[in-house]
Scaffold this motif. Structure first.
Motif, mmCIF file in Angstrom:
data_model
loop_
_atom_site.group_PDB
_atom_site.id
_atom_site.type_symbol
_atom_site.label_atom_id
_atom_site.label_comp_id
_atom_site.label_asym_id
_atom_site.label_seq_id
_atom_site.Cartn_x
_atom_site.Cartn_y
_atom_site.Cartn_z
ATOM 1 N N SER A 15 0.828 -1.207 0.000
ATOM 2 C CA SER A 15 0.000 0.000 0.000
ATOM 3 C C SER A 15 0.865 1.261 0.000
ATOM 4 O O SER A 15 0.510 2.274 -0.615
ATOM 5 N N VAL A 16 2.015 1.211 0.686
ATOM 6 C CA VAL A 16 2.918 2.358 0.689
ATOM 7 C C VAL A 16 3.440 2.625 -0.714
ATOM 8 O O VAL A 16 3.500 3.783 -1.177
ATOM 9 N N GLU A 17 3.828 1.571 -1.417
ATOM 10 C CA GLU A 17 4.333 1.749 -2.769
ATOM 11 C C GLU A 17 3.239 2.257 -3.703
ATOM 12 O O GLU A 17 3.503 3.070 -4.601
ATOM 13 N N VAL A 18 2.016 1.774 -3.503
ATOM 14 C CA VAL A 18 0.900 2.245 -4.336
ATOM 15 C C VAL A 18 0.660 3.736 -4.090
ATOM 16 O O VAL A 18 0.472 4.517 -5.027
ATOM 17 N N ASP A 19 0.659 4.141 -2.795
ATOM 18 C CA ASP A 19 0.479 5.559 -2.477
ATOM 19 C C ASP A 19 1.586 6.411 -3.088
ATOM 20 O O ASP A 19 1.334 7.505 -3.610
ATOM 21 N N ARG A 20 2.800 5.915 -3.031
ATOM 22 C CA ARG A 20 3.919 6.668 -3.596
ATOM 23 C C ARG A 20 3.781 6.805 -5.117
ATOM 24 O O ARG A 20 4.008 7.882 -5.679
ATOM 25 N N ALA A 21 3.389 5.725 -5.785
ATOM 26 C CA ALA A 21 3.210 5.778 -7.239
ATOM 27 C C ALA A 21 2.087 6.745 -7.615
ATOM 28 O O ALA A 21 2.206 7.520 -8.567
ATOM 29 N N LEU A 22 0.993 6.699 -6.851
ATOM 30 C CA LEU A 22 -0.118 7.606 -7.134
ATOM 31 C C LEU A 22 0.287 9.059 -6.916
ATOM 32 O O LEU A 22 -0.080 9.945 -7.695
ATOM 33 N N ALA A 23 1.045 9.312 -5.841
ATOM 34 C CA ALA A 23 1.470 10.684 -5.549
ATOM 35 C C ALA A 23 2.375 11.227 -6.641
ATOM 36 O O ALA A 23 2.231 12.368 -7.085
ATOM 37 N N ALA A 325 4.690 10.848 -1.110
ATOM 38 C CA ALA A 325 5.632 9.923 -1.750
ATOM 39 C C ALA A 325 6.851 9.634 -0.881
ATOM 40 O O ALA A 325 7.348 8.502 -0.860
ATOM 41 N N PHE A 326 7.348 10.654 -0.157
ATOM 42 C CA PHE A 326 8.635 10.491 0.513
ATOM 43 C C PHE A 326 8.588 10.719 2.034
ATOM 44 O O PHE A 326 9.535 10.372 2.718
ATOM 45 N N LEU A 327 7.523 11.311 2.535
ATOM 46 C CA LEU A 327 7.451 11.581 3.972
ATOM 47 C C LEU A 327 6.386 10.753 4.677
ATOM 48 O O LEU A 327 6.176 10.913 5.873
ATOM 49 N N GLY A 328 5.692 9.898 3.933
ATOM 50 C CA GLY A 328 4.714 9.018 4.552
ATOM 51 C C GLY A 328 3.430 9.705 4.977
ATOM 52 O O GLY A 328 2.666 9.145 5.768
ATOM 53 N N GLU A 329 3.147 10.890 4.464
ATOM 54 C CA GLU A 329 1.919 11.590 4.820
ATOM 55 C C GLU A 329 0.779 11.163 3.894
ATOM 56 O O GLU A 329 0.974 10.410 2.938
ATOM 57 N N HIS A 330 -0.423 11.651 4.185
ATOM 58 C CA HIS A 330 -1.600 11.315 3.390
ATOM 59 C C HIS A 330 -2.259 12.592 2.902
ATOM 60 O O HIS A 330 -2.283 13.604 3.605
ATOM 61 N N ILE A 331 -2.790 12.542 1.690
ATOM 62 C CA ILE A 331 -3.486 13.694 1.122
ATOM 63 C C ILE A 331 -4.963 13.613 1.481
ATOM 64 O O ILE A 331 -5.643 12.662 1.090
ATOM 65 N N PRO A 332 -5.492 14.588 2.236
ATOM 66 C CA PRO A 332 -6.927 14.593 2.515
ATOM 67 C C PRO A 332 -7.728 14.800 1.233
ATOM 68 O O PRO A 332 -7.236 15.357 0.249
ATOM 69 N N MET A 333 -8.967 14.339 1.251
ATOM 70 C CA MET A 333 -9.818 14.497 0.084
ATOM 71 C C MET A 333 -10.028 15.963 -0.248
ATOM 72 O O MET A 333 -10.139 16.339 -1.432
ATOM 73 N N ALA A 334 -10.079 16.835 0.781
ATOM 74 C CA ALA A 334 -10.270 18.268 0.537
ATOM 75 C C ALA A 334 -9.125 18.849 -0.282
ATOM 76 O O ALA A 334 -9.338 19.720 -1.136
#
Length: 410
Positions: A15-23, A325-334
């Motif tokens: 899931s981390v790699e998927v989030d990084r690729a999406l970002a 991608a690099f700091l492990g944070e998440h993008i809120p929907m807003a």
């Protein structure tokens, strides 16, 4: 020990790699969108706009690492002085050694009145807007300041209109759409950053500083645009080149920053805490900030004050994506929704400008066609007249008459 995955990796690694690729895909898609929106202006403008956003993001991330919890070098005033000094040195070398025109470094090169009414105000508003913005965050927090900062495109558009630059209704729609997107993005931040137990006087003071910072930033951008493109403001004075403007502006801005930093920061402590690692990071920030200053000025000249401010708001999307991608944070929907609105605002604004330019070019073409038609008609009538005279002359010769001759005086 419990069972492990065959790969020996934790179950969340995928899931981390998927989030990084999406970002990273979002970041790349942003630059592709800028290229599509500005494609009619040519590859040079597209490249400048993308570099402007890229260096803006890089400068902010480096400063966050330098002055934040990473290196904890709490002397942003002295770092800003380094940024300004790089521009001063480049302009000095350019006009003195490359162009052989050192007189352009003097205020008299544009006249004392123009220097005092425009360049001095630009030089004063540049560090003042940064100072007021930092002070506002002390009183009301970064989230509230970010929301108020979204007013920058609107304030810039209003000020540019006051100075005489016209915007179409479509362009105004793009300004307010980008403003709405900025509010949505910043609101996601203010929900995480509270004002705290500050009393009403402190909150009021913070709001005054925040609004003053926005006005100072907008005034600086509009005044620079006024000097670079006076024809857009129905002004007949000669335009100033970007490097000429910086040669006049940055020495005074650097002097103001030195005075401010000497009163708010300790130079001895700044020197004592300077390590080779911090020095390298400061050098990287100087490079990015210098590129940002020069590229941003050319983007301002080509696109105008309002468009430059709107495009600058896209840095929030890049920073959020890179943080994922690099700091492990998440993008809120807003943030995702607001980013889409900002990008839509850029597209609407550019569409309005393009329609205005097309209308003006069509008007010029119609004027040229009417002139050429009149000329052709004039030529045709002259040719017909000559043919009639030739026919009459031929008839007279057939009847034995001589053509009339001009009588010479005397």
């Amino acid at each position: 020990a419990g069972p492990t995955l065959p790969t020996g990796r934790p179950s969340s690694a995928m899931s981390v790699e998927v989030d990084r690729a999406l970002a990273l895909s979002v970041t790349l898609g942003l630059f592709v969108a800028i290229a599509v929106i500005l494609r009619s202006r040519g590859p040079r403008i597209v490249t400048l706009a993308c570099l402007f956003v890229g260096f803006l993001v890089a400068t902010q991330l480096i400063m966050k690492e330098l002055c934040g919890e990473g290196l904890k070098y709490k002397f942003p005033g002295f770092v800003t002085i380094c940024h300004f000094m790089c521009v001063v040195i480049i302009c000095f070398c350019y006009w003195t050694f490359w162009m052989r025109e050192p007189w352009r470094l003097l205020p008299s090169s544009i006249g004392s009145e123009r220097y005092l009414r425009n360049v001095v105000l630009i030089a004063v508003s540049q560090p003042i807007s940064v100072i007021f913005n930092n002070k506002a965050m002390v009183y009301v927090g970064a989230g509230v300041v970010a929301i108020i900062g979204t007013l920058a495109p609107v304030a810039t558009a209003v000020l540019s209109r006051v100075f005489g630059r016209a915007l179409s209704f479509t362009s105004w729609g793009g300004v307010f759409t980008a403003f709405a997107g900025g509010v949505v993005v910043s609101w996601s931040e203010v929900t995480q950053v509270s004002v705290g137990d500050s009393d009403s006087a402190a909150v009021t003071t913070g709001l005054v500083f925040a609004f003053s910072a926005v006005l100072g930033r907008a005034a600086k951008i509009v005044l620079i645009d006024f000097l670079l493109s006076p024809e857009e403001y129905k002004n007949e004075k000669e335009a100033i080149s970007p490097l000429h403007l910086y040669a006049l502006q940055f020495p005074l801005a650097t002097a103001i920053s030195i005075v401010y930093a000497s009163f708010t920061e300790n130079a001895r402590e700044a020197w004592e805490q300077l390590t080779p690692e911090i020095a390298m990071v400061i050098g990287a920030s100087c490079f990015c900030a210098t590129m940002l200053n020069f590229i941003g000025l050319h983007v301002l000249k080509e696109l105008g004050a309002s468009a430059q401010q709107i495009i600058g708001k896209l840095n929030t999307i890049c920073i959020a994506s890179l943080s994922v991608a690099f700091l492990g944070e998440h993008i809120p929907m807003a943030v995702a929704i607001g980013s889409g609105l900002v990008l839509l605002g850029v597209a609407i604004f550019e569409s309005g400008n393009r329609h205005v330019e097309d209308a003006e070019s069509e008007g010029d073409d119609s004027d040229g066609d009417s002139d050429s038609t009149s000329l052709e008609c004039g030529l045709d009538s002259n040719a017909v007249l000559k043919e009639v005279m030739a026919v009459q002359q031929g008839i007279m010769l057939d009847h034995g008459a001589e053509p009339a001759k001009k009588k010479l005086p005397g």
